[in-house]
Design an enzyme around this catalytic site. Structure first.
Site, PDB file in Angstrom:
ATOM      1  N   LYS A 153       0.809  -1.222   0.000  1.00 52.38           N
ATOM      2  CA  LYS A 153       0.000   0.000   0.000  1.00 52.38           C
ATOM      3  C   LYS A 153       0.842   1.271   0.000  1.00 52.38           C
ATOM      4  O   LYS A 153       0.355   2.347  -0.372  1.00 52.38           O
ATOM      5  CB  LYS A 153      -0.939   0.006   1.208  1.00 52.38           C
ATOM      6  CG  LYS A 153      -2.011  -1.073   1.195  1.00 52.38           C
ATOM      7  CD  LYS A 153      -3.126  -0.755   0.221  1.00 52.38           C
ATOM      8  CE  LYS A 153      -4.289  -1.722   0.388  1.00 52.38           C
ATOM      9  NZ  LYS A 153      -5.431  -1.380  -0.474  1.00 52.38           N
ATOM     10  N   ASP A 198      -8.757  -0.908   6.072  1.00 47.62           N
ATOM     11  CA  ASP A 198      -8.694  -2.155   6.837  1.00 47.62           C
ATOM     12  C   ASP A 198      -7.386  -2.219   7.605  1.00 47.62           C
ATOM     13  O   ASP A 198      -7.161  -3.141   8.382  1.00 47.62           O
ATOM     14  CB  ASP A 198      -8.797  -3.364   5.904  1.00 47.62           C
ATOM     15  CG  ASP A 198     -10.226  -3.658   5.486  1.00 47.62           C
ATOM     16  OD1 ASP A 198     -11.096  -3.665   6.366  1.00 47.62           O
ATOM     17  OD2 ASP A 198     -10.459  -3.875   4.285  1.00 47.62           O
TER      18      ASP A 198
END
Length: 409
Positions: free
Chosen positions: A76, A121
């Site tokens: 990410k 998340d």
């Protein structure tokens, strides 16, 4: 479950899609990201696992290890930071700021009130918080009830304000958008919705770095050479990672692209359901999985535009299969380096094992003794306590074994 995608084609890269994401723009993102000192220098490892390849009955198994990209270890960090930089460059176009100066914090004094917000998340929020801290702007992260305190604390450690809601990931996406509208903040999300595609596009474009590095490390420099992989198994989620990877490979090799298979948790099968419906759709399960980074209930419509014509198969695995894969990749072998693979990071391996164990699936996936498979370990032990509980040993123990293995080569 494993299904073949009726919309998949083998053709040159669509011109309309190239206007959204391209190798040229991916390479620009890669150059910009090189200025962020948070990232490890150079490419992440592309490990060859011959013992595991033999077990799976294939010729080669390569694992691109994104646990090495940056602390605490997730792909990410290639998406959120580049999207944030591009957002600021657009918002302050008259200033003509560069990515290098932004990542160095040289404009922090002027960005002190600039606030970004996102749902997560865990890993996307961590990456956005880290980038915001480097750049000097404010960051608010919305998490849901299933996000562990361990992950929440790691995000807060970068100075972000963390807001927890009572709901799932999709509810946190809605709440982040509401907060942005109320306070004049800017949403930096990795999923798209109607009227919101520019930033998710930038996030996905950042993931092209993974494809570029893997191709180079495998010895293929251009479309003039054959693709080094016959199959690429990719994590599901909302579809952003998969879209960023398939777009790069498809633009480079067109009809000669590898076979793409997307793997999701059984409880969060939004991409598989999208293939069945032939449109961006919702998951049918509870969306509560140990594979927290993939516990998403709604497909990103923008990502689906890239996945629909390019992904050949969609499949689901259960939590136990993911945990087994974590243990297998951590154990290594006589010729296989031990790897710290997180719960979501091993989804591709869990899918590969499932395909091997089911003859019908294996045949439909065209896996055979000549197959050369690429997996992406998208995360390491992003929740170290949970990792130890699931694997039965700490990430530090596995990393020590990795060092011993590589030093003995």
């Amino acid at each position: 479950m494993f299904i073949t995608n009726p919309q998949a084609v083998r053709d040159t890269y669509d011109v309309a899609l190239r206007q959204i994401m391209s190798i040229e723009r991916a390479e620009e993102s890669r150059r910009w990201l090189a200025h962020w000192p948070t990232l490890a220098a150079g490419p992440t490892p592309l490990w060859s696992l011959p013992d595991l390849a033999a077990r799976l009955g294939i010729a080669q198994l390569a694992v691109k290890d994104e646990s090495k990209r940056a602390a605490p270890g997730s792909f990410k960090v290639l998406g959120a930071p580049i999207a944030l930089v591009r957002l600021i460059v657009r918002q302050f176009a008259a200033q003509k700021w560069t990515a290098a100066d932004l990542f160095a914090g040289r404009h922090a004094a002027l960005l002190g009130s600039f606030t970004v917000v996102s749902a997560t998340d865990g890993n996307h929020g961590h990456a956005l918080a880290a980038a915001a801290q480097s750049i000097g702007c404010r960051c608010v992260i919305v998490i849901h009830r299933y996000v562990s305190e361990e992950r929440a604390a790691s995000i807060a450690a970068f100075g972000a304000r963390v807001i927890r809601i009572d709901g799932n990931y999709d509810a946190s996406v809605v709440e982040a958008a509401r907060l942005a509208a109320e306070h004049g903040w800017h949403v930096v999300s990795d999923t798209s919705w109607d009227g919101y595609e520019e930033i998710p596009r930038d996030v996905m474009q950042g993931y092209g770095t993974i494809a570029a590095e893997a191709i180079e490390q495998a010895g293929s420099a251009s479309h003039a050479t054959a693709c080094p992989f016959t199959h690429v198994l990719l994590q599901g989620g909302v579809g952003g990672l998969a879209a960023g990877i398939v777009s790069y490979f498809t633009e480079m090799w067109g009809v000669q692209r590898p076979m793409f298979i997307v793997v999701e948790p059984q409880q969060a099968d939004c991409l598989l359901q999208s293939a069945l419906a032939q449109r961006a759709a919702l998951a049918t399960g509870s969306v509560d999985s140990v594979m927290a980074g993939l516990a998403c209930g709604a497909t990103s419509p923008l990502a689906w535009r890239f996945l629909a014509p390019s992904v050949d198969g969609f499949m689901t695995v259960d939590d136990d299969e993911a945990i087994d894969a974590m243990r297998i990749i951590a154990a290594g072998g006589p010729r296989d380096v031990p790897i710290v693979g997180g719960e979501s990071g091993v989804a591709g391996l869990a899918g590969s094992i499932a395909l091997t164990n089911r003859a019908g699936w294996r045949e439909r996936a065209a896996l055979d003794a000549a197959s050369r498979v690429l997996l992406i370990n998208t995360e390491g032990a992003t929740a170290p306590g949970l990792y130890r509980e699931l694997v039965g040993r700490s990430a530090d123990d596995v990393l020590a074994a990795q060092v011993r293995h590589t030093s003995n080569r």
